[in-house]
Design a protein around this motif. Sequence first.
Motif, PDB file in Angstrom:
ATOM      1  N   ASP A  65      66.328  56.850 -26.774  1.00  0.00           N
ATOM      2  CA  ASP A  65      66.600  57.281 -28.142  1.00  0.00           C
ATOM      3  C   ASP A  65      67.382  58.587 -28.108  1.00  0.00           C
ATOM      4  O   ASP A  65      66.854  59.625 -27.711  1.00  0.00           O
ATOM      5  CB  ASP A  65      65.281  57.470 -28.904  1.00  0.00           C
ATOM      6  N   ASP A  66      68.665  58.518 -28.500  1.00  0.00           N
ATOM      7  CA  ASP A  66      69.488  59.732 -28.507  1.00  0.00           C
ATOM      8  C   ASP A  66      69.727  60.234 -29.920  1.00  0.00           C
ATOM      9  O   ASP A  66      70.721  60.878 -30.209  1.00  0.00           O
ATOM     10  CB  ASP A  66      70.817  59.487 -27.794  1.00  0.00           C
ATOM     11  N   THR A  67      68.784  59.897 -30.814  1.00  0.00           N
ATOM     12  CA  THR A  67      68.932  60.304 -32.217  1.00  0.00           C
ATOM     13  C   THR A  67      67.909  61.372 -32.600  1.00  0.00           C
ATOM     14  O   THR A  67      67.444  61.416 -33.737  1.00  0.00           O
ATOM     15  CB  THR A  67      68.779  59.086 -33.167  1.00  0.00           C
ATOM     16  N   ASN A  68      67.539  62.205 -31.622  1.00  0.00           N
ATOM     17  CA  ASN A  68      66.677  63.339 -31.951  1.00  0.00           C
ATOM     18  C   ASN A  68      67.315  64.122 -33.100  1.00  0.00           C
ATOM     19  O   ASN A  68      68.476  64.531 -33.003  1.00  0.00           O
ATOM     20  CB  ASN A  68      66.534  64.238 -30.721  1.00  0.00           C
ATOM     21  N   PRO A  69      66.575  64.303 -34.204  1.00  0.00           N
ATOM     22  CA  PRO A  69      67.195  64.905 -35.402  1.00  0.00           C
ATOM     23  C   PRO A  69      67.899  66.224 -35.151  1.00  0.00           C
ATOM     24  O   PRO A  69      69.034  66.426 -35.596  1.00  0.00           O
ATOM     25  CB  PRO A  69      65.991  65.084 -36.346  1.00  0.00           C
ATOM     26  N   MET A  70      67.249  67.141 -34.426  1.00  0.00           N
ATOM     27  CA  MET A  70      67.860  68.447 -34.216  1.00  0.00           C
ATOM     28  C   MET A  70      69.118  68.334 -33.371  1.00  0.00           C
ATOM     29  O   MET A  70      70.108  69.035 -33.598  1.00  0.00           O
ATOM     30  CB  MET A  70      66.847  69.374 -33.540  1.00  0.00           C
ATOM     31  N   LYS A  71      69.086  67.424 -32.385  1.00  0.00           N
ATOM     32  CA  LYS A  71      70.267  67.218 -31.523  1.00  0.00           C
ATOM     33  C   LYS A  71      71.428  66.669 -32.344  1.00  0.00           C
ATOM     34  O   LYS A  71      72.576  67.105 -32.175  1.00  0.00           O
ATOM     35  CB  LYS A  71      69.909  66.254 -30.401  1.00  0.00           C
ATOM     36  N   VAL A  72      71.141  65.733 -33.241  1.00  0.00           N
ATOM     37  CA  VAL A  72      72.198  65.164 -34.085  1.00  0.00           C
ATOM     38  C   VAL A  72      72.780  66.242 -34.991  1.00  0.00           C
ATOM     39  O   VAL A  72      74.005  66.366 -35.131  1.00  0.00           O
ATOM     40  CB  VAL A  72      71.657  63.988 -34.926  1.00  0.00           C
ATOM     41  N   PHE A  73      71.913  67.035 -35.633  1.00  0.00           N
ATOM     42  CA  PHE A  73      72.385  68.111 -36.502  1.00  0.00           C
ATOM     43  C   PHE A  73      73.287  69.078 -35.726  1.00  0.00           C
ATOM     44  O   PHE A  73      74.347  69.481 -36.207  1.00  0.00           O
ATOM     45  CB  PHE A  73      71.207  68.892 -37.091  1.00  0.00           C
TER      46      PHE A  73
END
Length: 204
Positions: free
Chosen positions: A110-118
């Motif tokens: 899962d590469d959709t970690n919220p903080m990483k995406v932001f």
Amino acid sequence: MKFADFKTNSDGMIPVVVQDYKTNKVLMLAYMNEEAFNNTIETGKMTYFSRSRNELWVKGETSGHYQYVKELAMDCDLDTMLAKVRQVGVPCHTGADTCFFNNLVKKEYDDTNPMKVFEDVFNVILDRKENPKEGSYTNYLFDKGIDKILKKVGEEATEIVIAAKNSDPQEVKYEISDFLYHVMVLMAEKGVNWKEITKELSRR
């Protein structure tokens, strides 16, 4: 530390792993000799030794894609350097945002970690601000200025309200995404980053 303290290879050089200081993305691998190391320290610009050209190489000297030093560290054996830099433009001569784009093995994760995406989206917005790209909507907003950005933030907030009154949850997700993008443009315009926002939220 001096270069003499490092454990060099047979050519008198050390490998340098280069990371973006904001995202920690690995950008490239290069080599330094003593002259390149000293020039890096003196100028604040990453300087390497080109083995193919057999000469000193200031990264970005011809392309304008300089790497400005943020942090240099050596590993436990003192034979490999980790450089955290502010990358102007892209690091790879192919135009890619990393030299490591030829995937050999990749397992699902899962590469959709919220903080990483932001942070990733925000870094693209910051890059557009520093390195304008023709036809970019983000640059259009920056060019129009704060009033246009604020108008779009207000419009997107209203569209969230309208979407929430409807029965389609996909519409709500779409409008919230639009809103967050425009808020990030506003953040970039006003010099506010996600670290400051999350720090404020954690304080409340």
